[in-house]
Design an enzyme around this catalytic site. Structure first.
Site, short mmCIF file in Angstrom:
data_model
loop_
_atom_site.label_atom_id
_atom_site.label_comp_id
_atom_site.label_asym_id
_atom_site.label_seq_id
_atom_site.Cartn_x
_atom_site.Cartn_y
_atom_site.Cartn_z
N SER A 1 0.82 -1.21 0.00
CA SER A 1 0.00 0.00 0.00
C SER A 1 0.86 1.27 0.00
O SER A 1 1.61 1.51 -0.94
CB SER A 1 -0.96 -0.04 1.19
OG SER A 1 -1.97 0.94 1.07
N LYS B 1 -0.42 -4.16 -3.57
CA LYS B 1 -1.72 -3.57 -3.24
C LYS B 1 -1.77 -2.19 -3.89
O LYS B 1 -1.37 -1.19 -3.30
CB LYS B 1 -1.92 -3.47 -1.73
CG LYS B 1 -3.26 -2.90 -1.32
CD LYS B 1 -3.40 -2.89 0.20
CE LYS B 1 -4.73 -2.29 0.61
NZ LYS B 1 -4.78 -0.83 0.34
#
Length: 558
Positions: A458, A483
């Site tokens: 992320s 991600k």
């Protein structure tokens, strides 16, 4: 504004409400389109409900009628210009008007001389209606009506009960969650389904008699999106998530990650580091201990998100860990959760010597998460290391599974003089571009190495991608998690919340890393430790298997 009604009739509508007649299987239906200020939304909805005659239907049909009414809000060119676009398709279904009640309409109009209205013009029935009355057919028709009422079971009490029906509090909470996804979710195909139809069917099909059933209905709705990052959070979990981003959580004080000793093929969940003074450290848990189970749940294949949620919980509650410790057999430890203050940054000045001669000073910064304190903590670490005359820097974001997106952007700006940091895209294409302008830059020339692994996800991947694509840093380690989506958190009216995927991002080189990850420039020796003191030893002692040569640390991106 122009709109094409679903049944085929077209209408041009201004800010006032207009009706456009059309036909659905020969039954009159009306489409409404209105545009007005947001403050008029609730009044408009009540007016449409009255116009549709929802309150006059039976409870089953009234549910259908109410569920066809939707008021959407859309944001214009600026955030403070909000308009309400209300698209309403109201129709009495074929099932409602078939059979007994359909036969009631014509006799009632004949008896009461009710005019028919189509498109705003009224046409009274022809003179034969009066002739029917004069010749006594009214008696026959009245008798027929009474017979139909008795046969169909239509009584005044049944209409009275239908008039009092309304959406329940549980229905409204479900609709609040549905509207949040409708407005914010990145994929406007909603995984290839009709989002409006799902709402209509869910209100009819899903039991929502209590809060537990409503939560289950919301979770089933989100499951249809097939997006593990768009998820429902009950009030306690939502509170825990928000507290984690502010730098304090309730847990056992453990930083966990995956065992990388066999180049990422293992799914063992290991202790990266215990929080100093926390419950885990007091129980003797040390880096490298393998967590086999959490409250009896096997950790094989368990993701970092799931493991973190299981370790956290209400203050003073207990959690049982099954551990495999280095040099010993399995043991079980029961820990009591408490409030933990998270320090997102650990830093050290690593001095490399040869024959008692100091050759190099390297600044090591370990960043464990992206919360509200992260950017300030990284800046402080860099400034201290500069005062100590660090010649090069190592930024360790292994097992950092992300956090606040803005924190990742702020930290990237500290290392970049200029250049794109990340592109934000949605279903319509590139929406935003985040760039460095040099105003927040601190170290832009010194050699920089970034350590990553498959636990890097992320916001960590945004940072690593920006530093790699701008050729600012050398990336060492393993392929990252992949991600490439950004979530926003929305609070619902009862204190629960939704984490919703609102966009995807691309690296400065326009690489979509979702489910792919960022590839490192070089692999990292598998035995590299994750605690700061042990890492410094690996830089200084060439006899250790974790040794990293200074030439690699000082190399420039290719």
């Amino acid at each position: 504004m122009a709109a094409t009604p679903l049944a085929g009739a077209a209408a041009n509508c201004s800010a006032s409400l207009r009706s456009v007649p059309s036909s659905f299987y020969g039954i009159p239906s009306f489409h409404f389109l209105a545009v007005g200020p947001e403050s008029a939304a609730s009044g408009l909805k009540r007016k449409l409900l009255r116009t549709a005659g929802c309150s006059r239907l039976s409870q089953k049909d009234s549910i259908h009628c109410h569920s066809l009414i939707e008021v959407e809000s859309s944001v214009g060119a600026t955030e403070d210009e909000t308009h309400i676009t209300a698209f309403v398709l109201v129709r009495h279904t074929l099932k409602t008007l078939q059979g007994c009640r359909a036969l009631l309409l014509l006799p009632l109009k004949l008896l009461l001389d009710i005019p028919f209205s189509f498109g705003g013009s009224e046409h009274h029935l022809f003179s034969w209606q009066l002739n029917l009355k004069r010749k006594g057919f009214a008696f026959i028709i009245g008798s027929t009506i009474i017979a139909l009422l008795i046969t169909c079971g239509v009584t005044p009490s049944s209409y009275t009960s239908s008039q009092t029906w309304a959406l329940t509090e549980e229905n409204l909470l479900f609709l609040e969650a549905w509207r949040t996804i409708d407005r914010a979710y990145v994929d406007k195909t909603f995984n290839g389904q009709s989002w409006f139809r799902y709402r209509e069917e869910a209100l009819r099909r899903e039991p929502m008699n209590n809060r537990k059933q409503t939560y289950a209905a919301i979770q089933r709705m989100l499951a249809t999106l097939d997006d593990p990052f768009t998820r429902f959070l009950e009030p306690e979990k939502f509170k825990s998530l928000r507290s984690g981003t502010t730098g304090a959580i309730t847990g056992v004080g453990l930083e966990v990650g995956f065992d990388m000793s066999d180049y990422g093929s293992s799914t063992n969940l290991v202790v990266v580091a215990p929080v100093a003074g926390g419950p885990a450290e007091r129980a003797g848990i040390v880096p490298g201990d393998v967590i086999l189970a959490i409250d009896g749940a096997d950790t094989q294949g368990m993701g970092l998100y799931d493991a973190a949620q299981r370790l956290q919980g209400p203050e003073s509650s207990e959690v049982e860990l099954t551990l495999h410790c280095k040099g010993s057999s399995q043991r079980r430890v029961i820990l009591q959760r408490e409030k933990i203050t998270i320090n997102p940054v650990i830093w050290r000045l690593c001095e490399i010597t040869a024959d008692n001669i100091k050759l190099m000073k390297i600044g090591y910064i370990r960043l464990t998460t992206f919360n509200q304190n992260s950017a300030r903590a990284v800046k402080d670490a860099i400034e201290h290391l500069r005062e100590d005359r660090a010649m090069a820097y190592i930024l360790d974001i292994r097992n950092n599974n992300g956090g606040l997106f803005p924190a990742g952007i702020e930290i990237a700006k500290m290392w970049l003089k200029d250049g794109v940091i990340v592109y934000i895209a949605d279903s319509a294409g590139i929406r935003d571009i985040y760039e460095a302008d040099g105003n927040e830059a601190i170290v832009t020339k010194e050699p920089l190495v970034v350590l990553v692994n498959r636990g890097t996800a992320s916001a960590s991947e945004i940072l690593a991608g920006a530093l790699k694509d701008n050729r600012r840093a050398v990336i060492l380690g393993d392929r990252t998690f992949g991600k490439g989506k950004i979530q926003s958190v929305f609070e619902l009216s009862d204190g629960s919340g939704l984490a919703v995927t609102v966009a995807r991002y691309e690296t400065p080189a326009h690489i979509n890393i979702d489910k792919v990850g960022i590839l490192p420039d070089y692999e990292l020796p598998p035995s590299i430790p994750m605690d700061a003191d042990s890492f410094c030893k690996c830089l200084a002692d060439s006899s250790l298997p974790c040794y990293i040569s200074s030439s690699m640390l000082l190399s420039r991106p290719y």
